[in-house]
Design an enzyme around this catalytic site. Sequence first.
Site, PDB file in Angstrom:
ATOM      1  N   GLU A 145     -10.566 -34.893   1.273  1.00 56.68           N
ATOM      2  CA  GLU A 145     -11.814 -34.246   0.872  1.00 56.68           C
ATOM      3  C   GLU A 145     -11.631 -33.273  -0.283  1.00 56.68           C
ATOM      4  OE1 GLU A 145     -13.751 -32.791   4.427  1.00 56.68           O
ATOM      5  OE2 GLU A 145     -13.908 -34.809   5.264  1.00 56.68           O
ATOM      6  N   HIS A 177     -23.132 -39.372  18.311  1.00 60.89           N
ATOM      7  CA  HIS A 177     -22.126 -38.612  17.566  1.00 60.89           C
ATOM      8  C   HIS A 177     -20.977 -38.240  18.489  1.00 60.89           C
ATOM      9  CE1 HIS A 177     -20.632 -34.823  15.412  1.00 60.89           C
ATOM     10  NE2 HIS A 177     -20.259 -35.860  14.697  1.00 60.89           N
ATOM     11  N   HIS A 178     -19.755 -38.619  18.088  1.00 56.13           N
ATOM     12  CA  HIS A 178     -18.545 -38.228  18.808  1.00 56.13           C
ATOM     13  C   HIS A 178     -17.640 -37.440  17.875  1.00 56.13           C
ATOM     14  CE1 HIS A 178     -18.818 -41.952  21.704  1.00 56.13           C
ATOM     15  NE2 HIS A 178     -19.680 -41.002  22.034  1.00 56.13           N
ATOM     16  N   HIS A 237     -15.734 -40.465  10.424  1.00 55.93           N
ATOM     17  CA  HIS A 237     -15.477 -39.450   9.394  1.00 55.93           C
ATOM     18  C   HIS A 237     -14.057 -38.904   9.554  1.00 55.93           C
ATOM     19  CE1 HIS A 237     -19.618 -38.242   7.720  1.00 55.93           C
ATOM     20  NE2 HIS A 237     -19.660 -39.497   8.140  1.00 55.93           N
ATOM     21  N   GLU A 238     -13.494 -38.461   8.424  1.00 56.03           N
ATOM     22  CA  GLU A 238     -12.132 -37.910   8.372  1.00 56.03           C
ATOM     23  C   GLU A 238     -11.064 -38.917   8.784  1.00 56.03           C
ATOM     24  OE1 GLU A 238     -14.386 -35.857  10.400  1.00 56.03           O
ATOM     25  OE2 GLU A 238     -15.102 -34.945   8.556  1.00 56.03           O
ATOM     26  N   GLU A 284     -21.728 -33.348   2.224  1.00 52.91           N
ATOM     27  CA  GLU A 284     -21.616 -32.065   2.940  1.00 52.91           C
ATOM     28  C   GLU A 284     -21.042 -30.967   2.043  1.00 52.91           C
ATOM     29  OE1 GLU A 284     -19.046 -32.477   6.345  1.00 52.91           O
ATOM     30  OE2 GLU A 284     -17.424 -33.345   5.190  1.00 52.91           O
TER      31      GLU A 284
HETATM   32  C1  NOJ Z   1     -17.405 -33.209   9.452  1.00 53.37           C
HETATM   33  C2  NOJ Z   1     -18.292 -34.375   9.142  1.00 53.37           C
HETATM   34  O1  NOJ Z   1     -18.005 -34.903   7.877  1.00 53.37           O
HETATM   35  C3  NOJ Z   1     -19.723 -33.909   9.266  1.00 53.37           C
HETATM   36  O2  NOJ Z   1     -20.584 -34.944   8.884  1.00 53.37           O
HETATM   37  C4  NOJ Z   1     -19.977 -33.465  10.679  1.00 53.37           C
HETATM   38  O3  NOJ Z   1     -21.271 -32.951  10.767  1.00 53.37           O
HETATM   39  C5  NOJ Z   1     -18.998 -32.377  11.097  1.00 53.37           C
HETATM   40  N1  NOJ Z   1     -17.667 -32.766  10.824  1.00 53.37           N
HETATM   41  C6  NOJ Z   1     -19.118 -32.039  12.567  1.00 53.37           C
HETATM   42  O4  NOJ Z   1     -18.710 -33.140  13.320  1.00 53.37           O
HETATM   43 CA    CA Z   2     -15.952 -34.554   6.520  1.00 54.17          CA
END
Ligand code: NOJ
Ligand code: CA
Length: 719
Positions: A174, A431-432, A501-502, A526
């Site tokens: 990122e 969402h997890h 994500h990540e 974000e």
């Molecule tokens: C990082 C994610 O990229 C974001 O989309 C998410 O809202 C937060 N983590 C919390 O899970």
């Molecule tokens: Ca992220």
Amino acid sequence: MILLAVALIPFGVMAQEVKSPDGNVVVKFYLDKTKPTYTLTYKGKTVCKPSHLGLTLAKDKHANNGDREQDLLEGFTVADTQTSTFDETWTPVWGQYKTVRNNYNELAVTLDQAKMNRKIVIRFRVYNEGMGFRYEFPQQKKLNYFIIKQENSEFAMAGDHMAWWIVGDYDTQENPGQTTRLSEIRNTIGKCLDRQPGDQVDGMSDAVTGNSSTTVFSETGVQTALQMKTDDGLYINIHEAACVNYATMHLNLDDRNMVFESALTPDAVGNMCYMQTPCNTPWRTVMVSDDARTMLSSYLIYNLNEPCKIEDTSWIHPTKYNGVWWEMIVGRSSWDYTDELPSVRLGETDFAKCKPNGRHLANNKDVMRYIDFAAANNLSEVLVEGWNIGWEDWANRWKYDVFDFQTPYPDFDIKMLNEYAHSKGVRLMMHHETSSSVTNYERYMDDAYSLMNKYGYDAVKSGYVGDIIPRGEHHYGQYMNNHYLHCVTEAAKHKIMVNAHEATRPTGLARTYPNLVGNESARGTEYEAFSGNKPDHTVVLPFTRLQGGPMDYTPGIFETDLSTWSQNKHKIHTTLVGQLADYLVMWGPLQMAADLPENYAKHDDAMQFIRDMAIDWDDSQYIDAEPGAYITVARKAKGTDNWFVGGKCNEAGHKVTVNFDFLEKGRKYECTIYADAKDAHYDTNPKAYVITKKVVKQGDKINMVEAPGGGFVMSVIAK
Ligand code: NOJ
Ligand code: CA
């Protein structure tokens, strides 16, 4: 700089050669004394000078590799060479094209390491747009279980190319993208690593800006996909394909010689990969063309992946969604339910007895509002973050049992909300957030996916914020790569689509597992709420991050000044129309309309594009492209005769002529054009746009002017 392919290979050395079907890409393989070596040329120009191949093995007591002292680097003779040709056309479940041609010439070289009585195979596949190679390890007595200490694949560049790169890091992708010559990488990273406490960090521009989990490994280490351009106009891209049961590759540059070497992600004890024959590495890919558009249209990475392994794919679908999300990222509301707890214990903390903080957005009333908005605007799902208990102490504590992924907060009625959504033709999206407590997630996963089935969720956004548990593992190591794939294959059993994500950057695995509909794995929207994304960001990412699969970039921010509705002082670094253009440039079957319903209400005429747009395609034609500068593309919506055209540019602005040659002859189309206004500018006047309508036909041309940090979009609907 001399780029001509003269005398690359020492006189008298016998090389095996394999060419692309069109003859433009040529790979030569030979032994440099006893070391495996290749060269790569394109239309006679050098792309890779002689580059060695091999692997260093761990001298580990667990590695039963015959003789622990000997690496797989030299001492080889060629035992056999096989050439073949392959040509197939396959149909992706979703993507840029209705069908994809996979046409290559192959060279497989079997190498004997006589002293060790071992054999390996190096396999090259050469396409019109570049090549891939991988190491294969047949099952054999003297190479059975082994541990890779490092992979030593070289990519020897022929000059000090321009490069669009991101710092190599075992835990985050990122950091902001950089554009420099190869020779400037060391200084660009070095000055960040040399920072003293108190030194200023430019959160939008510096090569290393910090993250909740970060491990930079070298002053010349970069991640793939790495996009480069030579001084005489060749576009070169290095990445990998089909990274399965292996660590993610970075590239470490020897900047005296401009030679990249593979740098794998280590595990907690410093090893890279644990192997059992028969097995193979992922493909290492070098794409090359003298036309930047080829970098964007190529399916080389997907072609090097296995065909689809999911028999029934009928449940995998393109998804436009909104979400209970941006308001939290920007800071006006929270994931947490209460402010009064110092910590949470799953199974013990009674949230019904806690005082709500009044900012918890995943509550029945607000979720219903987002559902209503989705239903009214042709969005099929609503992401809800912060619905489950545990957010009060979730991040940066190395806490193991943070979430159970099943217990809602008291103000989120999971049954009622799903029923309400379904009654409006919408689904909720799960969402997890794992908080990187990975073994904890794995022990709950089946129950969590079953809960999704029970209430009718069919897509999950997962996340890996913070340092990995098991402690010491990295986000892109073999262990985690196996975890990410395990999630995808387990989810498939539950007919669930995954957007992680990540997680590690994708390597085309969505061909094999098309329920992997998206990943973040780069700096997303974000960051516009944290420190900013440079205006060129989304005209770099399609050349780099998107090579291996689509990104959940989450565009569509219409209120570009966050201070108008929150305490957040950041502004978005595109025009409003630039946000629309991202939907077409940053292609993918999962697209979020990320802004708040009330911000869309202020620009309902521009919202019409989001309502109308397709996100899955029968065809894509790149009109022009240059990394970091501009991308213009026309895409034909799947199963229809409608087209959507979009262009996005950097801070310099851009002019492009859209030539409607791609339309069907004799047919008329209603074209709605969403353009930056004359005086629009991402910084000073981002929300100025003009919407016009025209009837167009094949042969027509329209000249478009994109503002600095702006773009344009068109919906071209067949009459
Ligand atoms: C990082 C994610 O990229 C974001 O989309 C998410 O809202 C937060 N983590 C919390 O899970
Ligand atoms: Ca992220």
